[in-house]
Design a protein around this motif. Structure first.
Motif, PDB file in Angstrom:
ATOM      1  N   MET A 185      -5.357  -6.689  26.217  1.00  0.00           N
ATOM      2  CA  MET A 185      -4.942  -5.298  26.063  1.00  0.00           C
ATOM      3  C   MET A 185      -6.143  -4.409  26.345  1.00  0.00           C
ATOM      4  O   MET A 185      -7.280  -4.878  26.371  1.00  0.00           O
TER       5      MET A 185
ATOM      6  N   GLU B 276      -4.561   0.918  24.448  1.00  0.00           N
ATOM      7  CA  GLU B 276      -3.393   0.283  23.826  1.00  0.00           C
ATOM      8  C   GLU B 276      -3.691  -0.136  22.399  1.00  0.00           C
ATOM      9  O   GLU B 276      -2.854   0.038  21.507  1.00  0.00           O
ATOM     10  N   ALA B 277      -4.866  -0.679  22.173  1.00  0.00           N
ATOM     11  CA  ALA B 277      -5.250  -1.092  20.823  1.00  0.00           C
ATOM     12  C   ALA B 277      -5.343   0.118  19.896  1.00  0.00           C
ATOM     13  O   ALA B 277      -4.919   0.058  18.739  1.00  0.00           O
TER      14      ALA B 277
ATOM     15  N   GLN C 144      -3.631   2.860  20.196  1.00  0.00           N
ATOM     16  CA  GLN C 144      -2.263   3.303  19.955  1.00  0.00           C
ATOM     17  C   GLN C 144      -1.585   2.421  18.896  1.00  0.00           C
ATOM     18  O   GLN C 144      -0.874   2.918  18.037  1.00  0.00           O
ATOM     19  N   ILE C 145      -1.821   1.123  18.955  1.00  0.00           N
ATOM     20  CA  ILE C 145      -1.236   0.211  17.970  1.00  0.00           C
ATOM     21  C   ILE C 145      -1.786   0.509  16.584  1.00  0.00           C
ATOM     22  O   ILE C 145      -1.046   0.551  15.597  1.00  0.00           O
TER      23      ILE C 145
ATOM     24  N   ASN D  14      -0.358   3.686  14.944  1.00  0.00           N
ATOM     25  CA  ASN D  14       1.010   3.553  14.423  1.00  0.00           C
ATOM     26  C   ASN D  14       1.270   2.111  14.000  1.00  0.00           C
ATOM     27  O   ASN D  14       2.075   1.407  14.616  1.00  0.00           O
ATOM     28  N   PRO D  15       0.644   1.636  12.933  1.00  0.00           N
ATOM     29  CA  PRO D  15       0.809   0.231  12.569  1.00  0.00           C
ATOM     30  C   PRO D  15       2.191  -0.098  11.998  1.00  0.00           C
ATOM     31  O   PRO D  15       2.595  -1.258  11.991  1.00  0.00           O
TER      32      PRO D  15
ATOM     33  N   HIS E 167       4.702  -1.640  14.647  1.00  0.00           N
ATOM     34  CA  HIS E 167       4.305  -2.892  15.301  1.00  0.00           C
ATOM     35  C   HIS E 167       4.257  -4.010  14.273  1.00  0.00           C
ATOM     36  O   HIS E 167       4.075  -3.765  13.081  1.00  0.00           O
ATOM     37  N   CYS E 168       4.414  -5.239  14.744  1.00  0.00           N
ATOM     38  CA  CYS E 168       4.332  -6.375  13.830  1.00  0.00           C
ATOM     39  C   CYS E 168       2.875  -6.565  13.390  1.00  0.00           C
ATOM     40  O   CYS E 168       1.941  -6.106  14.044  1.00  0.00           O
TER      41      CYS E 168
ATOM     42  N   SER F 228       0.425  -8.159  15.920  1.00  0.00           N
ATOM     43  CA  SER F 228      -0.067  -7.248  16.959  1.00  0.00           C
ATOM     44  C   SER F 228      -1.133  -6.314  16.414  1.00  0.00           C
ATOM     45  O   SER F 228      -2.131  -6.034  17.085  1.00  0.00           O
ATOM     46  N   VAL F 229      -0.919  -5.843  15.197  1.00  0.00           N
ATOM     47  CA  VAL F 229      -1.905  -4.945  14.589  1.00  0.00           C
ATOM     48  C   VAL F 229      -3.215  -5.688  14.341  1.00  0.00           C
ATOM     49  O   VAL F 229      -4.302  -5.163  14.604  1.00  0.00           O
TER      50      VAL F 229
ATOM     51  N   ALA G 267      -4.965  -6.103  17.593  1.00  0.00           N
ATOM     52  CA  ALA G 267      -5.575  -4.841  18.010  1.00  0.00           C
ATOM     53  C   ALA G 267      -6.839  -4.562  17.200  1.00  0.00           C
ATOM     54  O   ALA G 267      -7.836  -4.082  17.743  1.00  0.00           O
TER      55      ALA G 267
END
Length: 97
Positions: free
Chosen positions: A11, A15-16, A18-19, A22-23, A26-27, A30-31, A34
């Motif tokens: 990534m 993108e990281a 953005q994740i 907004n945690p 996202h699962c 993914s967090v 990131a």
């Protein structure tokens, strides 16, 4: 033999960010990915935010495990007490006198 681990898929820092911004949408995996990515490739502010979010996720997971352990332990204690009282009842029931 030596091997090198190839990270796939990768990534970008954007993108990281953005994740991590907004945690909730996202699962957790993914967090956490990131957070790890930003701790390696981000600037100092990304590193601090990722470190704090990672610590919060781990803290919540440990609290959840502890809560489940307390419930399981309480149920085990309750089951043990019921078994002991059942054995005592059977002992008193079948004891002559």
């Amino acid at each position: 033999m030596t091997a090198q681990v190839i990270r796939f898929p990768s990534m970008s820092v954007a993108e990281a960010r953005q994740i991590i911004a907004n945690p909730d949408i996202h699962c957790e995996a993914s967090v956490l990915d990131a957070c790890e990515f930003l701790q390696v490739y981000g600037d100092w502010m990304d590193h601090e935010r990722a470190k704090a979010l990672h610590a919060a996720i781990v803290r919540d997971a440990i609290a959840d495990l502890n809560r489940k352990g307390r419930i399981r332990r309480w149920l085990g204690d309750l089951f043990g007490a019921v078994c002991l009282f059942g054995i005592l009842y059977l002992f008193l029931l079948f004891t002559p006198g």
